[in-house]
Design a protein around this motif. Structure first.
Motif, short mmCIF file in Angstrom:
data_model
loop_
_atom_site.label_atom_id
_atom_site.label_comp_id
_atom_site.label_asym_id
_atom_site.label_seq_id
_atom_site.Cartn_x
_atom_site.Cartn_y
_atom_site.Cartn_z
N TYR A 103 0.85 -1.19 0.00
CA TYR A 103 0.00 0.00 0.00
C TYR A 103 0.88 1.24 0.00
N ILE A 104 0.28 2.37 -0.34
CA ILE A 104 1.01 3.63 -0.44
C ILE A 104 0.56 4.55 0.68
N ASP A 105 1.49 4.98 1.50
CA ASP A 105 1.26 5.99 2.53
C ASP A 105 1.64 7.34 1.92
N THR A 106 0.66 8.08 1.46
CA THR A 106 0.95 9.29 0.68
C THR A 106 1.67 10.36 1.49
N GLN A 107 1.50 10.35 2.81
CA GLN A 107 2.13 11.36 3.65
C GLN A 107 3.44 10.89 4.27
N GLY A 108 3.75 9.61 4.10
CA GLY A 108 4.96 9.08 4.72
C GLY A 108 4.96 9.23 6.23
N LYS A 109 3.85 8.88 6.85
CA LYS A 109 3.68 9.13 8.29
C LYS A 109 4.18 7.94 9.10
N PRO A 110 5.27 8.09 9.84
CA PRO A 110 5.74 6.99 10.70
C PRO A 110 4.68 6.64 11.74
N GLY A 111 4.54 5.36 12.01
CA GLY A 111 3.59 4.91 13.02
C GLY A 111 2.22 4.59 12.47
N SER A 112 1.91 5.01 11.24
CA SER A 112 0.62 4.65 10.66
C SER A 112 0.72 3.25 10.07
N ALA A 113 -0.41 2.60 9.92
CA ALA A 113 -0.44 1.24 9.37
C ALA A 113 -1.78 0.99 8.72
N PHE A 114 -1.79 0.07 7.75
CA PHE A 114 -3.00 -0.25 7.00
C PHE A 114 -2.89 -1.70 6.55
N ASP A 115 -3.98 -2.41 6.66
CA ASP A 115 -4.04 -3.78 6.15
C ASP A 115 -5.42 -4.01 5.57
N PHE A 116 -5.47 -4.84 4.55
CA PHE A 116 -6.71 -5.08 3.82
C PHE A 116 -6.71 -6.55 3.41
N ALA A 117 -7.77 -7.26 3.76
CA ALA A 117 -7.86 -8.68 3.43
C ALA A 117 -9.30 -9.02 3.05
N ALA A 118 -9.44 -10.08 2.28
CA ALA A 118 -10.77 -10.52 1.86
C ALA A 118 -10.87 -12.03 2.05
N THR A 119 -12.05 -12.47 2.50
CA THR A 119 -12.28 -13.88 2.80
C THR A 119 -13.52 -14.36 2.08
N ALA A 120 -13.41 -15.52 1.45
CA ALA A 120 -14.58 -16.21 0.88
C ALA A 120 -14.44 -17.68 1.23
N GLY A 121 -15.45 -18.23 1.88
CA GLY A 121 -15.34 -19.60 2.34
C GLY A 121 -14.24 -19.73 3.37
N ASP A 122 -13.34 -20.67 3.13
CA ASP A 122 -12.25 -20.89 4.09
C ASP A 122 -10.93 -20.28 3.62
N THR B 282 -20.54 -14.83 -0.27
CA THR B 282 -20.27 -13.55 0.39
C THR B 282 -18.77 -13.38 0.61
N VAL B 283 -18.28 -12.22 0.22
CA VAL B 283 -16.88 -11.88 0.46
C VAL B 283 -16.82 -10.98 1.69
N ARG B 284 -16.11 -11.43 2.69
CA ARG B 284 -15.93 -10.64 3.90
C ARG B 284 -14.66 -9.82 3.76
N VAL B 285 -14.80 -8.50 3.80
CA VAL B 285 -13.67 -7.59 3.65
C VAL B 285 -13.31 -7.02 5.02
N ALA B 286 -12.03 -7.12 5.37
CA ALA B 286 -11.55 -6.62 6.67
C ALA B 286 -10.43 -5.61 6.45
N ILE B 287 -10.53 -4.49 7.12
CA ILE B 287 -9.52 -3.42 7.04
C ILE B 287 -9.04 -3.11 8.45
N HIS B 288 -7.74 -3.00 8.60
CA HIS B 288 -7.19 -2.63 9.90
C HIS B 288 -6.31 -1.40 9.71
N VAL B 289 -6.54 -0.38 10.53
CA VAL B 289 -5.80 0.87 10.40
C VAL B 289 -5.23 1.28 11.76
N LYS B 290 -4.14 2.04 11.68
CA LYS B 290 -3.49 2.55 12.89
C LYS B 290 -2.96 3.94 12.61
N GLY B 291 -3.13 4.83 13.57
CA GLY B 291 -2.56 6.16 13.45
C GLY B 291 -3.33 7.08 12.53
#
Length: 510
Positions: free
Chosen positions: A401-420, A436-445
């Motif tokens: 992923y691209i952190d456009t501001q270059g901010k130390p300490g920030s974080a991002f994660d993106f995942a998708a689940t279908a079935g197992d 059904t596709v389960r989309v999960a996003i995790h962010v910090k900072g």
């Protein structure tokens, strides 16, 4: 007396096959091409000994790892290398370490400090041993392991030269586009009276100070910086230095990441008639090729900068798009995101990356309409370890992923689940119709910001709250699959609409 041995290639091939079958990553050290062994004794004190070995045709790099016994008895062995025909007019001396190095490399473009890069002629070479001390009654056994490199080898071979700076999977932060003294990067001189080509050491120190994990040193059509990297990398053991270049043509620019091999960039010449010819060359070098700042003018304001191929381009030969160059994510005119998404819509799995395109490493803050500090934006890569091979392969896979501001300490994660099955950015997920596709996003900072979802280039609003209220927060929603091919990704925007994070897609049913 010196003994010679060669590694058995059939045995190595069988080992590699079993590692593949067992699912073991083959980033382990390859056996040397040649092993030299010998013994010194008291009669060698204050003498020099040549240890000959033959270099076959087609070699462009010699790497030597040298060990000897007897140090507890104060035996000391200095080490040098001689080529066949007196390169540099010093009776063939290509380098001399004293006793300072037990591992060195000499290549056509770069060499370990103490040694001179240059052509690797086939023929009889010699290790030159100098023995400043060995006691009369002592003996010392030495072993020299020698690897031969060849044109087109990945830049991370042999692995003995490129250990991981950090082991284990993680999100590693870096900058993939910058310029220094090896092209048009400049900074003020020591007196401050003039702008001068900026030494590469300043670039590297600035990146280290900003807390980056890796940088790609990408001067215009130049690979001479690879020699400086050999000097700087051992000291910067927390910052991975990736050899790169900005392939600069009259019909656009692109970075070739992870290679210092020669590449003919003369687009439009008889040798390189079109982009497909150039990209086919690049494909054999095991790196990643990205199209840089595609939506830029290509005129006297920025000569050759924009992507303006004269003939159709096979985009299967491209692996990435510089979706964010400097601060252009703030500009509807120059942002490369739309160009990138057009390629995704055509079915190409191209990784969106960012690069500062820094030309002045002493710049503390972004300059409107000018250069940017290193690390703005930051490309954040989910790799198995902090090594050149792992970073290059993770970029190719789209785990970015691209952190456009270059901010130390920030974080991002993106995942998708279908079935197992769960996948991350860059991966493909089968999702049958009516599943059904389960989309999960995790962010910090990024408290106060909000997520946004893009499907096939269109902003969609799932039935979920994507507001980010906490310093660290997880968001999720369900997306109904129609069984057809789609790509789906996420951004994060600040409360004022500023784009903070650009995520890469998950591909559905592709």
């Amino acid at each position: 007396m010196t003994e010679y041995s060669r590694c058995p290639p059939r045995f190595l091939a069988l080992v590699a096959l079993w590692l593949t079958i067992l699912g073991v990553a083959c980033a382990t050290e390859t056996a040397p091409d040649l092993v030299l062994r010998g013994r010194l004794d008291g009669s060698d004190n204050h003498s020099y000994r040549d240890v000959p070995f033959d270099v076959p045709a087609g070699v462009n790099r010699i790497t030597v790892q040298f060990e000897y016994s007897g140090r507890e008895e104060h035996t000391a062995v200095d080490l040098g290398l001689k080529d066949p025909d007196g390169f540099h007019g010093q009776q063939g001396l290509r380098g001399w370490t004293g006793g300072s190095k037990r591992l060195f490399t000499v290549g056509a473009v770069d060499a370990t400090p103490s040694f001179s890069p240059g052509p690797i002629q086939p023929g009889r070479w010699h290790l030159l041993l100098g023995i400043p001390n060995i006691r009369a009654a002592s003996t010392s056994d030495f072993t020299a392991k020698i690897w031969f490199g060849h044109p087109g080898d990945p830049a991370w071979q042999p692995a003995v030269l490129h250990p991981a700076l950090r082991t284990g999977p993680g999100w590693y932060r870096g900058d993939l586009h910058m310029h220094g003294a090896h092209s048009d990067g400049s900074c003020k001189s020591e007196s401050g009276d003039a702008r001068v080509p900026c030494p590469l050491s300043f670039t590297v120190e600035d990146a280290a100070r900003r807390g980056l994990d890796f940088i790609a040193l990408s001067d215009h059509n130049a690979v001479s910086q690879a020699n400086d990297i050999r000097e700087l990398q051992p000291y910067y053991d927390r910052l991975l230095l990736i050899p790169s270049r900005e392939v600069t043509t009259f019909q656009g620019h692109g970075n070739l990441l992870g290679s210092s091999e020669p590449l003919d960039f003369r687009l439009g010449s008889k040798a390189v008639p079109d982009w497909n010819a150039l990209l086919t060359q690049a494909a054999g070098l095991h790196g990643v090729f990205s199209i840089n700042h595609p939506i830029r003018p290509n005129d006297e304001t920025c000569m050759g900068c924009g992507w303006t191929p004269a003939q159709p381009v096979d985009m299967h030969l491209v692996q990435a798009i510089e979706a964010v160059n400097g601060m252009d994510s703030l500009s509807p005119t120059y942002s490369g995101i739309a160009f990138w998404q057009e390629q995704l819509d055509k079915g190409f799995h191209l990784t969106g990356i960012g690069g500062s395109d820094s030309h002045d490493v002493k710049l503390p803050l972004p300059a409107p309409g000018g250069s940017n500090p290193i690390g703005i934006p930051t490309t954040v890569v989910h790799a198995g370890e902090l090594s050149m091979q792992a970073i290059v392969e993770a970029i190719r896979a789209g785990h970015v992923y691209i952190d456009t501001q270059g901010k130390p300490g920030s974080a991002f994660d993106f995942a998708a689940t279908a079935g197992d099955r769960t996948v991350e950015m860059g991966d493909t997920l089968p999702a049958p119709r009516n599943s059904t596709v389960r989309v999960a996003i995790h962010v910090k900072g990024m408290a106060g910001a909000h997520g946004e979802i893009i499907v096939d280039g269109h902003l969609v609003k799932p039935k979920a709250d994507l507001a980010i209220r906490d310093a660290e927060q997880s968001l999720s929603f369900d997306w109904p699959s129609d069984g057809r091919r789609h790509w789906l990704r996420a951004n994060v925007r600040a409360a004022d609409g500023t784009l903070l994070i650009v995520g890469n897609p998950v591909y559905l049913n592709d």
